[in-house]
Scaffold this motif. Sequence first.
Motif, PDB file in Angstrom:
ATOM      1  N   VAL A   1     -48.016   3.720   6.291  1.00 45.58           N
ATOM      2  CA  VAL A   1     -48.642   2.875   5.268  1.00 45.58           C
ATOM      3  C   VAL A   1     -48.240   3.341   3.873  1.00 45.58           C
ATOM      4  N   VAL A   2     -48.309   4.638   3.622  1.00 42.54           N
ATOM      5  CA  VAL A   2     -47.922   5.165   2.305  1.00 42.54           C
ATOM      6  C   VAL A   2     -46.473   4.792   1.990  1.00 42.54           C
ATOM      7  N   THR A   3     -45.599   4.964   2.951  1.00 43.26           N
ATOM      8  CA  THR A   3     -44.192   4.646   2.741  1.00 43.26           C
ATOM      9  C   THR A   3     -43.989   3.155   2.490  1.00 43.26           C
ATOM     10  N   VAL A   4     -44.631   2.310   3.291  1.00 41.60           N
ATOM     11  CA  VAL A   4     -44.478   0.858   3.139  1.00 41.60           C
ATOM     12  C   VAL A   4     -45.043   0.394   1.801  1.00 41.60           C
TER      13      VAL A   4
ATOM     14  N   LEU B   1     -51.007   6.627  -4.298  1.00 37.60           N
ATOM     15  CA  LEU B   1     -51.604   7.942  -4.552  1.00 37.60           C
ATOM     16  C   LEU B   1     -52.899   8.135  -3.760  1.00 37.60           C
ATOM     17  N   ILE B   2     -53.723   7.104  -3.704  1.00 34.84           N
ATOM     18  CA  ILE B   2     -54.970   7.207  -2.928  1.00 34.84           C
ATOM     19  C   ILE B   2     -54.657   7.430  -1.449  1.00 34.84           C
ATOM     20  N   ALA B   3     -53.734   6.646  -0.920  1.00 36.10           N
ATOM     21  CA  ALA B   3     -53.353   6.797   0.490  1.00 36.10           C
ATOM     22  C   ALA B   3     -52.710   8.170   0.727  1.00 36.10           C
ATOM     23  N   SER B   4     -51.949   8.655  -0.239  1.00 36.27           N
ATOM     24  CA  SER B   4     -51.336   9.985  -0.116  1.00 36.27           C
ATOM     25  C   SER B   4     -52.400  11.073  -0.074  1.00 36.27           C
ATOM     26  N   ALA B   5     -53.425  10.950  -0.900  1.00 35.74           N
ATOM     27  CA  ALA B   5     -54.515  11.934  -0.883  1.00 35.74           C
ATOM     28  C   ALA B   5     -55.182  11.961   0.487  1.00 35.74           C
ATOM     29  N   LEU B   6     -55.374  10.785   1.064  1.00 36.83           N
ATOM     30  CA  LEU B   6     -55.946  10.727   2.416  1.00 36.83           C
ATOM     31  C   LEU B   6     -54.999  11.358   3.435  1.00 36.83           C
ATOM     32  N   LEU B   7     -53.711  11.097   3.289  1.00 38.42           N
ATOM     33  CA  LEU B   7     -52.721  11.660   4.207  1.00 38.42           C
ATOM     34  C   LEU B   7     -52.671  13.185   4.103  1.00 38.42           C
ATOM     35  N   PHE B   8     -52.658  13.704   2.883  1.00 32.61           N
ATOM     36  CA  PHE B   8     -52.603  15.162   2.696  1.00 32.61           C
ATOM     37  C   PHE B   8     -53.842  15.834   3.261  1.00 32.61           C
ATOM     38  N   SER B   9     -55.009  15.306   2.920  1.00 32.19           N
ATOM     39  CA  SER B   9     -56.240  15.931   3.410  1.00 32.19           C
ATOM     40  C   SER B   9     -56.383  15.753   4.921  1.00 32.19           C
ATOM     41  N   GLY B  10     -55.935  14.615   5.437  1.00 29.64           N
ATOM     42  CA  GLY B  10     -55.978  14.398   6.886  1.00 29.64           C
ATOM     43  C   GLY B  10     -55.050  15.343   7.630  1.00 29.64           C
TER      44      GLY B  10
ATOM     45  N   VAL C   1     -63.766  21.397   7.009  1.00 31.69           N
ATOM     46  CA  VAL C   1     -63.844  22.131   5.739  1.00 31.69           C
ATOM     47  C   VAL C   1     -62.495  22.077   5.006  1.00 31.69           C
ATOM     48  N   GLY C   2     -61.412  22.354   5.716  1.00 33.43           N
ATOM     49  CA  GLY C   2     -60.087  22.337   5.087  1.00 33.43           C
ATOM     50  C   GLY C   2     -59.720  20.950   4.564  1.00 33.43           C
ATOM     51  N   GLY C   3     -59.925  19.927   5.382  1.00 29.70           N
ATOM     52  CA  GLY C   3     -59.603  18.566   4.964  1.00 29.70           C
ATOM     53  C   GLY C   3     -60.443  18.117   3.785  1.00 29.70           C
ATOM     54  N   ALA C   4     -61.740  18.416   3.826  1.00 24.92           N
ATOM     55  CA  ALA C   4     -62.630  18.034   2.725  1.00 24.92           C
ATOM     56  C   ALA C   4     -62.249  18.768   1.441  1.00 24.92           C
ATOM     57  N   ALA C   5     -61.917  20.053   1.555  1.00 26.30           N
ATOM     58  CA  ALA C   5     -61.529  20.832   0.376  1.00 26.30           C
ATOM     59  C   ALA C   5     -60.277  20.234  -0.280  1.00 26.30           C
ATOM     60  N   VAL C   6     -59.300  19.867   0.524  1.00 29.45           N
ATOM     61  CA  VAL C   6     -58.079  19.278  -0.035  1.00 29.45           C
ATOM     62  C   VAL C   6     -58.379  17.911  -0.653  1.00 29.45           C
ATOM     63  N   PHE C   7     -59.182  17.099   0.021  1.00 27.20           N
ATOM     64  CA  PHE C   7     -59.501  15.771  -0.499  1.00 27.20           C
ATOM     65  C   PHE C   7     -60.268  15.870  -1.817  1.00 27.20           C
TER      66      PHE C   7
ATOM     67  N   GLY D   1     -58.861  14.916  -5.516  1.00 31.19           N
ATOM     68  CA  GLY D   1     -59.579  13.938  -6.326  1.00 31.19           C
ATOM     69  C   GLY D   1     -59.957  14.484  -7.687  1.00 31.19           C
ATOM     70  N   VAL D   2     -60.457  15.713  -7.713  1.00 32.65           N
ATOM     71  CA  VAL D   2     -60.843  16.329  -8.985  1.00 32.65           C
ATOM     72  C   VAL D   2     -59.623  16.524  -9.878  1.00 32.65           C
ATOM     73  N   LEU D   3     -58.561  17.088  -9.318  1.00 39.29           N
ATOM     74  CA  LEU D   3     -57.360  17.344 -10.118  1.00 39.29           C
ATOM     75  C   LEU D   3     -56.722  16.053 -10.610  1.00 39.29           C
ATOM     76  N   TRP D   4     -56.617  15.066  -9.745  1.00 41.37           N
ATOM     77  CA  TRP D   4     -55.941  13.812 -10.106  1.00 41.37           C
ATOM     78  C   TRP D   4     -56.766  12.927 -11.022  1.00 41.37           C
ATOM     79  N   THR D   5     -58.054  13.217 -11.180  1.00 41.14           N
ATOM     80  CA  THR D   5     -58.857  12.404 -12.101  1.00 41.14           C
ATOM     81  C   THR D   5     -59.276  13.182 -13.338  1.00 41.14           C
ATOM     82  N   SER D   6     -59.652  14.454 -13.200  1.00 44.54           N
ATOM     83  CA  SER D   6     -60.155  15.192 -14.359  1.00 44.54           C
ATOM     84  C   SER D   6     -59.067  15.429 -15.408  1.00 44.54           C
TER      85      SER D   6
END
Length: 167
Positions: A76-79, A112-121, A138-144, A148-153
């Motif tokens: 999906v991210v690629t398409v 970018l949103i889909a990528s964040a989901l992909l990375f954390s997943g 814990v790991g997936g939530a921490a990355v997500f 989110g904080v880094l990409w918005t703040s």
Amino acid sequence: MSTGGTGSDTERGRHETPTERWDRNWVDIQQELRIVQTGTQILAGFLLTLPFQQRFTSLTDRQETIYLVLVVLAVVVTVVALSAVATHRLVFRQRQKHDLVRAGNIILIVTLIASALLFSGTVLFVFDVVLGRIGGIVGGAAVFIGTGVLWTSLPFALRRTARDETD
């Protein structure tokens, strides 16, 4: 199109026509999509090699489901990222650069949103396999959350700084 604050581009030292601005904006979007797509392609390649590993057969049903969701998400991210290219091809020489830039901006944000989901997943999946279910969550939530904080703040802080400088 002002990039922030109340001053015009000319007031801030940028002397370009609207067409030049749209061209510059489109080049920026293309470069950002290249960066996202490269990282996603590497991650997708990693995911596609996993079924050929011996340990893959020991995955639980939940882990297999997470894995398959990640493969679909990588596609999906690629398409979605490539839809900017397809859109460009279909409106090429139609004098719609401003529409293309607007659509490209939306495409990039969705990517970018889909990528964040992909990375954390992916972190969730790997941690789940290595550390167990709790470690994966814990790991997936921490990355997500971190993404989110880094990409918005940071962008919001920069916008606030730009407004402060024009006041």
